[in-house]
Design an enzyme around this catalytic site. Structure first.
Site, short mmCIF file in Angstrom:
data_model
loop_
_atom_site.label_atom_id
_atom_site.label_comp_id
_atom_site.label_asym_id
_atom_site.label_seq_id
_atom_site.Cartn_x
_atom_site.Cartn_y
_atom_site.Cartn_z
N ASP A 108 0.89 -1.18 0.08
CA ASP A 108 0.01 -0.10 0.04
C ASP A 108 0.92 1.24 0.00
OD1 ASP A 108 0.95 -0.26 2.58
OD2 ASP A 108 -0.93 -0.09 3.57
N SER A 109 2.29 1.14 0.13
CA SER A 109 3.11 2.28 0.02
C SER A 109 2.95 2.75 -1.48
CB SER A 109 4.67 1.82 0.20
OG SER A 109 4.74 0.40 -0.67
N ASP A 139 -1.50 -5.89 -0.41
CA ASP A 139 -1.52 -5.42 1.06
C ASP A 139 -3.03 -5.43 1.07
OD1 ASP A 139 0.49 -5.11 2.71
OD2 ASP A 139 1.06 -3.13 1.90
N LYS A 141 -1.40 -9.49 2.76
CA LYS A 141 -0.71 -9.06 3.97
C LYS A 141 -1.56 -8.14 4.60
CE LYS A 141 3.07 -6.11 3.96
NZ LYS A 141 2.57 -5.01 4.20
N GLU A 154 -1.48 -5.71 8.22
CA GLU A 154 -0.69 -5.19 9.31
C GLU A 154 -1.37 -5.50 10.92
OE1 GLU A 154 -0.10 -0.85 8.70
OE2 GLU A 154 0.99 -1.23 6.69
N GLU A 160 9.18 -4.72 10.36
CA GLU A 160 9.74 -3.56 9.81
C GLU A 160 10.21 -2.25 10.93
OE1 GLU A 160 6.85 -1.37 7.08
OE2 GLU A 160 7.82 0.40 6.80
O1 KIV Z 1 3.58 -1.18 1.66
C1 KIV Z 1 4.80 -1.61 1.52
O2 KIV Z 1 5.66 -1.26 0.70
C2 KIV Z 1 5.03 -2.62 2.71
C3 KIV Z 1 6.54 -2.90 2.78
C4 KIV Z 1 7.39 -1.65 3.36
C5 KIV Z 1 6.80 -4.04 3.69
O3 KIV Z 1 4.44 -2.76 3.60
#
Ligand code: KIV
Length: 263
Positions: free
Chosen positions: A43-44, A82, A111, A113, A180
């Protein structure tokens, strides 16, 4: 294609797992031809692709759009997508609807969090046949609660909680766990206690694997220089130089040359 079983085998064999984020078709094609084990559509992308200041603006629709582009490019790579901000917080049915969208976009796993209030949901997702990757330490969806992008687990109580959360995530069925921005010793301890592989970012060298944001590894952003980051390319300068060479050659009419012209 690598599967969840291969990641487990790598941990047992003491071989490191490599992951990289990716958000688009063109880079996915390049990663598809590389030796990287797996891709995270993180989600980055809200920050890297869309210019937001945090990951909070990623929606499931956006995640699914980017996931489908990545899957088309990197056929043959294991792709994790994510679950975005609050997508797991509106009840079981709503959460499962978001999982369904990401899996139908082509992801091989999702994924999530954090562990608090997530264990039952993770059990349900795993029992539905969807592999889940956990994520502890600095969880960017909680950036406002954490007070900024800070190293997590320095205090003894926080370290104990993270260890406990990691064990609970494993018990709930996660196939791997991202750590992280965690002190290296704590990441090593968690890695030693878990049977599932840990994937570190800013968590030292004793995790079972590493993940970086692709654009960070390629040095696209000059200003972004966290301690954990190694830039494997000076992408910013290489691209700027290429653009400026194109401008210069267009202005002095050395581009297009004869070989670029149609008869
Ligand atoms: O969203 C992302 O890029 C991440 C990584 C930094 C692990 O969760």
């Amino acid at each position: 294609m690598k599967t969840v079983l291969d990641f487990q085998k790598k941990k047992v064999a003491g071989q490191k797992i490599t992951m990289i984020t990716c958000y688009d078709y063109t880079f996915a094609k390049i990663i598809g031809e590389s030796q990287v084990d797996a891709i995270l559509v993180g989600d980055s992308l809200a920050q890297i692709m869309h210019g937001h200041s945090t990951t909070l603006n990623a929606s499931t629709a956006l995640m699914a759009l980017h996931t489908s582009a990545v899957v088309k490019g990197a056929a043959g790579k294991f792709v994790v997508a994510d679950m975005p901000f609050l997508s797991t917080r509106k009840g079981l049915k709503s959460s499962m609807d978001q999982v369904e969208k990401l899996m139908k976009a082509g992801a091989n796993a999702i994924k999530i969090e954090g562990a608090d209030d997530h264990l039952e949901l993770i059990r349900h997702i795993v029992n539905s046949g969807v592999p889940v990757m956990g994520h502890l330490g600095l969880t960017p969806q909680s950036i406002h609660q954490l007070g900024g992008p800070k190293i997590q687990g320095r205090a003894e109580s926080a370290a104990l909680k993270m260890m406990n959360d990691a064990l609970n995530l494993e018990k709930a069925g996660c196939f791997s766990l991202v750590l992280e921005c965690v002190p290296a010793k704590l990441a090593e301890d968690i890695t030693g206690k878990l049977e599932i592989p840990t994937i570190g970012i800013g968590a030292g060298h004793n995790t079972d694997g590493q993940i970086l944001v692709l654009q960070d590894l390629l040095g696209m952003n000059k200003e972004f220089r966290p301690k954990f980051l190694k830039k494997y390319l000076n992408g910013h300068d290489l691209i700027t130089n290429a653009l400026n060479a194109y401008v210069t050659e267009t202005e002095n009419v050395s581009f297009p040359a004869k070989e670029h012209e149609y008869e």
